[in-house]
Design a protein around this motif. Structure first.
Motif, short mmCIF file in Angstrom:
data_model
loop_
_atom_site.label_atom_id
_atom_site.label_comp_id
_atom_site.label_asym_id
_atom_site.label_seq_id
_atom_site.Cartn_x
_atom_site.Cartn_y
_atom_site.Cartn_z
N VAL A 170 6.10 -8.52 5.57
CA VAL A 170 5.02 -9.07 6.85
C VAL A 170 4.71 -7.70 7.14
CG1 VAL A 170 4.07 -9.78 8.61
CG2 VAL A 170 5.93 -11.46 7.27
N GLN A 171 5.83 -6.84 7.34
CA GLN A 171 5.40 -5.75 8.11
C GLN A 171 5.13 -4.77 6.75
OE1 GLN A 171 5.05 -4.35 11.12
NE2 GLN A 171 6.19 -6.70 11.67
N ASN A 172 5.20 -4.32 5.54
CA ASN A 172 5.15 -3.62 4.52
C ASN A 172 4.46 -4.42 3.35
OD1 ASN A 172 7.16 -1.02 5.54
ND2 ASN A 172 8.04 -3.14 6.26
N LEU A 173 4.36 -5.45 2.90
CA LEU A 173 3.71 -5.54 2.21
C LEU A 173 1.93 -5.43 1.88
CD1 LEU A 173 4.52 -9.33 0.65
CD2 LEU A 173 4.92 -7.85 -0.47
N LEU A 174 1.58 -4.92 1.08
CA LEU A 174 -0.10 -4.75 0.65
C LEU A 174 -0.53 -6.38 0.35
CD1 LEU A 174 0.12 -2.04 -2.47
CD2 LEU A 174 -0.92 -1.52 -0.63
N ALA A 232 6.67 -16.76 -1.45
CA ALA A 232 5.63 -16.93 -0.63
C ALA A 232 5.13 -15.89 -1.15
CB ALA A 232 5.72 -16.50 0.79
N GLN A 233 3.47 -16.53 -1.80
CA GLN A 233 2.92 -16.17 -2.51
C GLN A 233 1.76 -15.51 -1.67
OE1 GLN A 233 4.04 -18.35 -6.19
NE2 GLN A 233 3.20 -16.58 -7.04
N GLY A 234 1.10 -14.29 -2.18
CA GLY A 234 -0.84 -14.24 -1.15
C GLY A 234 -0.55 -13.77 0.18
N PHE A 235 0.00 -12.58 0.11
CA PHE A 235 -0.04 -12.54 1.54
C PHE A 235 -1.39 -11.89 1.89
CE2 PHE A 235 0.87 -8.12 4.34
CZ PHE A 235 1.27 -9.09 5.47
N LYS A 236 -1.41 -12.55 3.47
CA LYS A 236 -3.19 -12.41 3.76
C LYS A 236 -3.17 -11.05 4.71
CE LYS A 236 -2.62 -17.04 5.02
NZ LYS A 236 -2.96 -18.25 6.38
N GLY A 237 -1.96 -10.00 4.82
CA GLY A 237 -2.17 -8.21 5.05
C GLY A 237 -2.00 -8.83 6.71
N LEU A 271 13.34 2.51 2.28
CA LEU A 271 13.27 1.72 1.00
C LEU A 271 11.19 2.26 0.62
CD1 LEU A 271 14.39 -1.61 2.28
CD2 LEU A 271 14.75 -0.30 -0.45
N ILE A 272 10.87 2.07 2.12
CA ILE A 272 9.06 2.92 1.48
C ILE A 272 8.98 4.24 0.99
CG2 ILE A 272 7.10 3.16 2.11
CD1 ILE A 272 8.01 0.20 2.30
N ASP A 273 10.10 5.12 0.93
CA ASP A 273 9.93 6.42 1.14
C ASP A 273 10.13 6.40 -0.75
OD1 ASP A 273 10.32 9.44 1.89
OD2 ASP A 273 11.91 9.40 1.28
N ALA A 274 11.69 5.72 -0.67
CA ALA A 274 12.05 5.54 -2.37
C ALA A 274 10.81 5.11 -3.10
CB ALA A 274 13.37 4.95 -2.32
N LEU A 275 10.48 4.04 -2.68
CA LEU A 275 9.58 3.64 -3.71
C LEU A 275 7.74 4.52 -3.46
CD1 LEU A 275 9.02 0.51 -5.17
CD2 LEU A 275 7.47 0.08 -2.94
N GLY A 276 7.71 5.30 -2.69
CA GLY A 276 6.88 5.96 -3.10
C GLY A 276 5.21 5.48 -2.13
N SER A 277 5.45 3.83 -2.17
CA SER A 277 4.15 3.25 -1.50
C SER A 277 4.96 1.91 -0.60
CB SER A 277 3.31 3.29 -2.63
OG SER A 277 3.76 2.02 -3.66
N ALA A 278 3.14 1.47 -0.16
CA ALA A 278 4.09 0.25 -0.04
C ALA A 278 4.11 -0.83 -0.83
CB ALA A 278 2.79 -0.11 0.78
N PRO A 279 5.16 -1.89 -1.13
CA PRO A 279 4.99 -2.92 -1.44
C PRO A 279 4.12 -4.19 -2.21
CG PRO A 279 6.69 -3.25 -0.37
CD PRO A 279 5.97 -2.40 0.75
#
Length: 242
Positions: free
Chosen positions: A170-174, A222-227, A128-136
């Motif tokens: 959690v593993q991939n979000l910006l 869920a909003q505002g991912f803390k990283g 999925l990340i490869d198809a998207l081309g970046s982190a979501p």
């Protein structure tokens, strides 16, 4: 993982009510389903406005309340088929890149990379990340396990999918990103809520008007991912080991 889509505008109700002639071999339940579809204003709106499913309005209504689409530039759509949610994303932000995945085939959508595979496959996240081309910066999931008619079992199976989707987010979000997923009545269980509250600044539940009254589905937003941090990873590892 099959799929499935605001309120406002013409509902198309108009007092119309169509009856379905019962075919010789059609079951009573299938007749009721077809009659409900024919008389559903969201189904008629979807047909008129070019959305592939009524479920598109669930995402539209959730976005009207929480506002997560317009600022999103890279979106992962889990359980994409038939594509209504990705259509909504692209309409809200035509510049957004989208990658979707589903076990079922999905007709092409402009600007959307579609993977026909099991999201539970170990290779799916990287694909999925490869198809998207970046982190979501946004992960949306309308995945639901096939129901067996036992509410508790159906709830647990769908929660398991939501937990897997949340872990992917959690593993991939910006940082600053958002996560939207279907759960069933009773809300998200403790494990899922704990995970989301640890990593996002706000976590809420909502049932959009487009969700049928008799349906047990809810959505967690869920909003505002803390990283991620080493401390958070260590805490999760310790909790998993208990």
């Amino acid at each position: 993982m099959s799929r499935k889509g605001g309120s406002g505008g013409r509902s198309g109700r108009g007092g119309l009510h169509e009856r379905v002639k019962t075919a010789r071999r059609r079951t009573a339940s299938s007749t009721r389903w077809l009659q409900r579809q024919l008389n559903d204003p969201y189904v008629r709106r979807a047909q008129a406005e070019g959305y592939r499913s009524r479920a598109a309005y669930k995402l539209i209504e959730l976005d009207e309340k929480f506002g997560f689409l317009k600022k999103s530039r890279a979106v992962v759509d889990l359980g994409i088929t038939p594509g209504g949610w990705s259509q909504v994303v692209r309409k809200a932000n035509p510049r957004a890149r989208v990658a979707g995945i589903d076990l079922l085939a999905c007709e092409p959508i402009e600007g959307v990379a579609i993977l026909e595979m099991d999201f539970m496959d170990d290779t799916a996240p990287a694909a999925l990340i490869d198809a998207l081309g970046s982190a979501p910066d946004l992960v949306i999931s309308d995945m639901a396990a096939n129901t067996v008619g036992h509410p508790q079992t159906d709830h647990l199976r769908t929660i398991a999918l939501a937990e897997t989707a949340a872990d992917f987010a959690v593993q991939n979000l910006l940082p600053g990103g958002a996560f939207v997923a279907k759960v069933f009545a009773g809300g998200a269980d403790r494990t899922l809520l704990t995970l989301l509250k640890r990593h996002f600044t706000t976590v809420k539940h909502a049932k959009p008007p487009a969700s049928r009254k008799g349906s047990p589905e809810l959505y967690v937003i869920a909003q505002g991912f803390k990283g991620r941090s080493d401390a958070a990873e260590a805490a999760e590892a310790e909790e998993s080991a208990r």
